[in-house]
Motif scaffolding. Structure first.
Motif, short mmCIF file in Angstrom:
data_model
loop_
_atom_site.label_atom_id
_atom_site.label_comp_id
_atom_site.label_asym_id
_atom_site.label_seq_id
_atom_site.Cartn_x
_atom_site.Cartn_y
_atom_site.Cartn_z
N ASP A 1 12.96 2.54 -1.30
CA ASP A 1 14.06 3.03 -0.47
C ASP A 1 13.53 3.16 0.96
O ASP A 1 12.72 4.03 1.25
N LYS A 2 13.97 2.31 1.85
CA LYS A 2 13.48 2.33 3.23
C LYS A 2 14.37 3.17 4.15
O LYS A 2 14.20 3.13 5.36
N SER A 3 15.27 3.95 3.58
CA SER A 3 16.18 4.72 4.41
C SER A 3 15.45 5.86 5.12
O SER A 3 14.47 6.41 4.61
N TYR A 4 15.97 6.23 6.27
CA TYR A 4 15.42 7.36 7.02
C TYR A 4 15.57 8.65 6.22
O TYR A 4 14.63 9.45 6.15
N ALA A 5 16.72 8.85 5.61
CA ALA A 5 16.97 10.08 4.86
C ALA A 5 15.93 10.30 3.77
O ALA A 5 15.45 11.41 3.57
N TYR A 6 15.54 9.25 3.08
CA TYR A 6 14.57 9.36 2.00
C TYR A 6 13.15 9.56 2.54
O TYR A 6 12.39 10.39 2.03
N ASN A 7 12.77 8.84 3.56
CA ASN A 7 11.39 8.83 4.04
C ASN A 7 11.07 9.84 5.14
O ASN A 7 9.91 10.06 5.45
N SER A 8 12.07 10.48 5.70
CA SER A 8 11.82 11.42 6.80
C SER A 8 11.12 12.69 6.33
O SER A 8 10.63 13.45 7.15
N TYR A 9 11.04 12.94 5.05
CA TYR A 9 10.34 14.12 4.54
C TYR A 9 8.82 13.91 4.47
O TYR A 9 8.08 14.86 4.26
N ASN A 10 8.36 12.69 4.64
CA ASN A 10 6.92 12.44 4.63
C ASN A 10 6.28 13.11 5.85
O ASN A 10 6.85 13.14 6.92
N THR A 11 5.07 13.61 5.67
CA THR A 11 4.39 14.32 6.75
C THR A 11 3.27 13.49 7.38
O THR A 11 2.74 13.87 8.41
N ILE A 12 2.91 12.38 6.75
CA ILE A 12 1.88 11.50 7.28
C ILE A 12 2.24 10.05 6.95
O ILE A 12 2.71 9.77 5.85
N TYR A 13 2.03 9.18 7.90
CA TYR A 13 2.17 7.74 7.68
C TYR A 13 0.84 7.10 8.06
O TYR A 13 0.14 7.59 8.94
N PHE A 14 0.48 6.03 7.39
CA PHE A 14 -0.76 5.35 7.73
C PHE A 14 -0.60 3.86 7.56
O PHE A 14 0.28 3.40 6.85
N SER A 15 -1.46 3.13 8.25
CA SER A 15 -1.45 1.67 8.10
C SER A 15 -2.80 1.24 7.54
O SER A 15 -3.83 1.84 7.84
N VAL A 16 -2.75 0.21 6.72
CA VAL A 16 -3.94 -0.32 6.06
C VAL A 16 -3.99 -1.82 6.33
O VAL A 16 -2.98 -2.50 6.29
N VAL A 17 -5.19 -2.33 6.60
CA VAL A 17 -5.38 -3.76 6.83
C VAL A 17 -6.35 -4.30 5.79
O VAL A 17 -7.03 -3.56 5.10
N ASN A 18 -6.39 -5.61 5.68
CA ASN A 18 -7.30 -6.30 4.76
C ASN A 18 -7.15 -5.81 3.32
O ASN A 18 -8.14 -5.54 2.64
N ILE A 19 -5.91 -5.72 2.86
CA ILE A 19 -5.64 -5.25 1.51
C ILE A 19 -6.03 -6.33 0.50
O ILE A 19 -5.69 -7.50 0.66
N GLU A 20 -6.75 -5.90 -0.52
CA GLU A 20 -7.17 -6.79 -1.61
C GLU A 20 -6.72 -6.16 -2.92
O GLU A 20 -7.01 -5.00 -3.20
N VAL A 21 -6.01 -6.91 -3.73
CA VAL A 21 -5.55 -6.43 -5.03
C VAL A 21 -6.58 -6.84 -6.08
O VAL A 21 -7.01 -7.99 -6.13
N ILE A 22 -6.97 -5.88 -6.89
CA ILE A 22 -7.94 -6.13 -7.96
C ILE A 22 -7.21 -5.93 -9.29
O ILE A 22 -6.85 -4.81 -9.64
N GLU A 23 -6.96 -7.02 -9.99
CA GLU A 23 -6.23 -6.98 -11.26
C GLU A 23 -7.13 -6.45 -12.37
O GLU A 23 -8.36 -6.55 -12.31
N ASN A 24 -6.51 -5.92 -13.41
CA ASN A 24 -7.20 -5.46 -14.62
C ASN A 24 -8.29 -4.44 -14.33
O ASN A 24 -9.35 -4.46 -14.96
N MET A 25 -8.05 -3.55 -13.37
CA MET A 25 -9.00 -2.49 -13.07
C MET A 25 -8.22 -1.26 -12.65
O MET A 25 -7.19 -1.37 -12.00
N ASN A 26 -8.72 -0.08 -13.04
CA ASN A 26 -8.11 1.15 -12.55
C ASN A 26 -9.10 1.85 -11.63
O ASN A 26 -10.24 1.42 -11.46
N ILE A 27 -8.66 2.94 -11.02
CA ILE A 27 -9.49 3.61 -10.01
C ILE A 27 -10.79 4.14 -10.62
O ILE A 27 -11.85 4.11 -9.98
N ASP A 28 -10.75 4.63 -11.86
CA ASP A 28 -11.96 5.14 -12.50
C ASP A 28 -13.00 4.03 -12.69
O ASP A 28 -14.19 4.24 -12.44
N GLN A 29 -12.55 2.86 -13.10
CA GLN A 29 -13.47 1.73 -13.28
C GLN A 29 -14.07 1.29 -11.95
O GLN A 29 -15.26 0.99 -11.86
N LEU A 30 -13.23 1.25 -10.92
CA LEU A 30 -13.71 0.85 -9.59
C LEU A 30 -14.79 1.81 -9.10
O LEU A 30 -15.82 1.39 -8.60
#
Length: 87
Positions: free
Chosen positions: A43-72
């Motif tokens: 939902d990209k609406s202002y009404a839905y997202n305006s309650y967020n208190t922090i926004y951030f941007s991420v670069v160089n995103i890499e998706v790692i399949e078949n792994m969870n955060i604990d394994q990583l």
């Protein structure tokens, strides 16, 4: 699945009582991108997202399949507890 990347910017000085127009303008000034072009949410609406208190941007995103955060973490010999919340 895990996605990793590099943190680029954090916006935490969000105008509290801004109108939608003011908010999206401030967003564009900070990130130099239009709100609807970069926001990754179902939902990209202002009404839905305006309650967020922090926004951030991420670069160089890499998706790692078949792994969870604990394994990583274990594979990288990082044994400290992690608390990650992103919406």
């Amino acid at each position: 699945m895990v996605a990793v990347g590099s943190l680029k910017k954090i916006w935490n000085k969000i105008p509290e009582y801004a109108s939608e127009e003011e908010f999206t303008e401030e967003f564009c000034v900070f990130f130099m991108e239009e709100w609807h072009d970069v926001l990754d949410a179902v939902d990209k609406s202002y009404a839905y997202n305006s309650y967020n208190t922090i926004y951030f941007s991420v670069v160089n995103i890499e998706v790692i399949e078949n792994m969870n955060i604990d394994q990583l973490m274990k594979n990288n010999k990082f044994y400290q507890a992690v608390n990650i919340v992103v919406s």
